[in-house]
Design an enzyme around this catalytic site. Structure first.
Site, short mmCIF file in Angstrom:
data_model
loop_
_atom_site.label_atom_id
_atom_site.label_comp_id
_atom_site.label_asym_id
_atom_site.label_seq_id
_atom_site.Cartn_x
_atom_site.Cartn_y
_atom_site.Cartn_z
N GLY A 11 2.95 -1.17 4.28
CA GLY A 11 3.18 0.15 3.52
C GLY A 11 5.36 0.98 3.39
N GLY A 12 5.24 1.24 4.32
CA GLY A 12 6.38 2.08 3.87
C GLY A 12 7.83 0.99 3.26
N GLU A 44 -4.89 -5.24 10.57
CA GLU A 44 -3.25 -3.94 11.26
C GLU A 44 -4.42 -3.09 11.76
OE1 GLU A 44 -2.06 -2.61 6.66
OE2 GLU A 44 -3.46 -1.05 7.18
N ASN A 97 0.92 -0.94 -0.26
CA ASN A 97 0.54 0.09 -0.10
C ASN A 97 1.12 1.57 -0.24
OD1 ASN A 97 -1.61 1.96 0.28
ND2 ASN A 97 -2.42 1.60 2.81
N TRP A 98 1.13 1.56 -0.76
CA TRP A 98 1.99 2.81 -1.75
C TRP A 98 1.16 4.13 -0.66
CZ3 TRP A 98 5.38 3.57 -5.79
CH2 TRP A 98 6.11 2.43 -6.54
N GLU A 126 -6.47 4.75 8.45
CA GLU A 126 -6.26 5.66 7.94
C GLU A 126 -7.43 6.26 7.60
OE1 GLU A 126 -2.39 5.45 5.49
OE2 GLU A 126 -1.33 4.51 7.78
P1 13P Z 1 3.51 0.43 7.35
O1 13P Z 1 4.14 -1.47 6.80
O2 13P Z 1 4.14 1.27 6.84
O3 13P Z 1 3.81 0.29 9.15
O4 13P Z 1 1.79 0.43 7.03
C1 13P Z 1 1.03 -0.56 7.40
C2 13P Z 1 -0.30 0.17 6.88
O5 13P Z 1 -1.12 0.89 6.98
C3 13P Z 1 -0.01 -0.87 5.34
O6 13P Z 1 -1.68 -0.61 4.94
#
Ligand code: 13P
Length: 252
Positions: free
Chosen positions: A232-233, A166, A11-12, A98
């Site tokens: 994410g990251g 998550e 997920n960018w 989010e």
């Molecule tokens: P991170 O991997 O940056 O913690 O983000 C997770 C996320 O929200 C993927 O949807």
């Protein structure tokens, strides 16, 4: 019983410009040359979907991070599931924490978005997860199972639904739950799915997300009922993301 084929999804979020297409090409080549024992998905921002699909990266599916619950109409700035599908996407994330937090999305809205995604033939990746306050109050299981029950439509099937657990407090923080805590939540989600959807509930994939990186992927992805990751990251750079994908080389 064999576990469903794992999915490692990136997920960018609100990251990436046209030049980022080089990361997708690099990832596709890495998988081409070294292989992947799981399905691989990238969900870039809307602005890059067309570019990414046009790259025709055969080893990587392309998806979206959200959709509107309606297919068209007077909704300035919104994007419908039909528009996303029209570009060639197969997956749509809905109910990311989010979006639940920044845009006030309720379980009912998330469910309607999942129905919209499924109705155009996409797989809805429905996100759930507790806050740190809820975990510390001992409410994690109750919060997550309530979200799962209220966010999943009756139309859920193996082919059109994925759950992503998550924990909000693990997203972007470098903190992860213990494997015991991940197992407990994933088992609770599995139980809800099985009791509502029977056989299909046994095979709907449940991803874990929140600070997944190459160094912890093997440990987290080996947990029972963890059928992949939502990243994410660490999904933004092909090398980092491939490090997570390759954890599946070691998982039976
Ligand atoms: P991170 O991997 O940056 O913690 O983000 C997770 C996320 O929200 C993927 O949807």
């Amino acid at each position: 019983m064999t576990a469903p084929k794992a999915l490692v999804a990136g997920n960018w979020k609100m990251n990436g410009l046209k030049a980022s297409a080089s990361e997708l090409s690099k990832l596709n080549t890495l998988i081409q040359e070294k292989g992947a024992k799981c399905d691989v998905l990238i969900c870039p921002p809307y602005t890059l979907i067309n570019t990414f699909v046009s790259l025709n990266a055969k080893n990587v599916s392309i998806g979206a991070q959200d959709c509107h619950m309606n297919m068209s109409g007077a909704h300035t700035g919104d994007i419908s599931a039909e528009m996303i599908c029209d570009l060639g996407c197969e997956y749509i994330i809905v109910g990311h924490s989010e979006r639940r937090a920044d845009h006030g999305e309720s379980n009912e809205i998330v469910k309607a978005k999942a129905v919209a995604a499924q109705s155009v033939g996409a797989t809805a990746i429905i996100c759930v997860g507790e806050t740190i306050e809820q975990r510390e109050a001992g409410q994690a299981l109750q919060v997550v199972t309530t979200q799962v029950k209220a966010s999943i439509p009756d139309s859920a099937k193996v082919e059109n639904t994925i759950i992503a657990y998550e924990p909000v407090w693990a997203i972007g923080t470098g903190h992860t739950p213990t494997t015991g805590d991940v197992e407990e939540v994933h088992q609770a989600v599995r139980d809800v799915l099985q009791s509502r959807f029977g056989d299909a509930g046994r095979n709907i994939r449940i991803l874990y997300g929140g600070s997944v990186k190459a160094s912890n992927a093997l440990e987290l992805m080996s947990v029972k009922n963890v059928n992949g990751a939502l990243v994410g990251g660490a999904s933004l750079k092909a090398d980092d993301f491939y490090g997570i994908i390759s954890a599946y080389d070691k998982i039976g």
